[in-house]
Scaffold this active site. Structure first.
Site, PDB file in Angstrom:
ATOM      1  N   ASP A  16     -58.426  75.021 -65.167  1.00 32.06           N
ATOM      2  CA  ASP A  16     -58.201  73.583 -65.310  1.00 32.06           C
ATOM      3  C   ASP A  16     -57.442  73.281 -66.603  1.00 32.06           C
ATOM      4  OD1 ASP A  16     -58.363  70.929 -64.625  1.00 32.06           O
ATOM      5  OD2 ASP A  16     -60.424  70.667 -65.276  1.00 32.06           O
ATOM      6  N   GLY A  19     -52.104  70.139 -66.384  1.00 31.34           N
ATOM      7  CA  GLY A  19     -51.469  68.828 -66.571  1.00 31.34           C
ATOM      8  C   GLY A  19     -51.631  68.301 -67.983  1.00 31.34           C
ATOM      9  N   ASN A  64     -56.853  69.333 -53.228  1.00 35.86           N
ATOM     10  CA  ASN A  64     -55.591  69.236 -53.971  1.00 35.86           C
ATOM     11  C   ASN A  64     -54.439  68.670 -53.143  1.00 35.86           C
ATOM     12  OD1 ASN A  64     -56.073  72.206 -56.065  1.00 35.86           O
ATOM     13  ND2 ASN A  64     -56.638  70.063 -56.407  1.00 35.86           N
TER      14      ASN A  64
END
Length: 227
Positions: A16, A19, A64
């Site tokens: 994770d 982004g 996702n």
């Protein structure tokens, strides 16, 4: 012989933070995903320096698909490039590929590439398991249905029908980026796994971070419900 509870044979990672890594550096999200792939590559190369028998990576969840179409397309293209570029290295390093999830629901060319990779790496002694189009709740439900068709629905029957059947029991689950949740990943398998949540964003995760997690694992006392 009793298993050595200080050695993590099966490690899973929720990768994770791609982004957020890109955002902090004022880069497009796609650059975060590409840097994340580099982190995967380096980690797989480092497996030979550990006693890990199976490394499971949460690459693409069934949820996702809700992301923007251009981001999903970029992730799929990265997958294509990764399989094509790294397959020879997997073979050379005796790494066996294993896929968790409804991966046959991906694009036909990706399915064909994965089938080829599975066949070519089938003789590997160390396993890289990749969760693609995966959701743990759907996995458990499907395993229960299969168990019912075969006879009694027991814990053993469900376990035998999970995507992880045949892999070592999950010992350690790591999640990067500071989030503290499982996000529908290996819910059944994680029943007695040790868990480590780190603030490190996935693109910055290195072998040193993995080694630190393994050291933490070795220092824990595992009781499996006993005293």
């Amino acid at each position: 012989m009793e298993p050595d509870n200080k050695i993590a044979r099966h490690v899973a990672i929720i990768m994770d933070g791609n982004g957020r890594w890109a955002k902090r550096k004022h880069l497009p999200r796609a650059m975060g995903h590409r840097k994340g792939v580099e982190a995967v590559r380096e980690l797989v190369r480092s497996l030979k320096h550990t006693e890990i028998e199976c490394l499971t990576l949460y690459a693409f969840s069934s949820e996702n698909w809700k992301r923007p179409e251009d981001e999903v397309d970029d992730l799929m293209n990265l997958m294509r490039k990764f399989i094509k570029s790294d397959l020879p290295e997997f073979i050379a390093n005796d790494v066996k590929l294993h896929i968790l999830g409804d991966w046959r629901g991906l694009a036909p060319d990706i399915v064909a590439m994965l089938e080829d990779a599975l066949e070519q790496t089938s003789g590997g002694s160390r396993t890289l398991a990749v969760a693609l189009n995966y959701g743990a709740q759907a996995e458990i439900a499907a395993a229960a249905r299969s168990a019912a068709e075969q006879g009694s629905i027991t814990e053993e029957a469900i376990e035998a029908n999970l995507y992880t059947a045949g892999l070592p029991p999950l010992d350690l689950l790591i999640r990067t980026s500071g989030e503290v949740r499982l996000s529908n990943f290996l819910l059944w398998q994680a029943a007695y796994a040790e868990m480590i949540f780190t603030e490190v964003l996935w693109p910055d995760f290195t072998f040193a971070h993995l080694q630190d997690a393994l050291d933490q694992f070795a220092g824990r006392e595992r009781r499996f419900g006993g005293r």
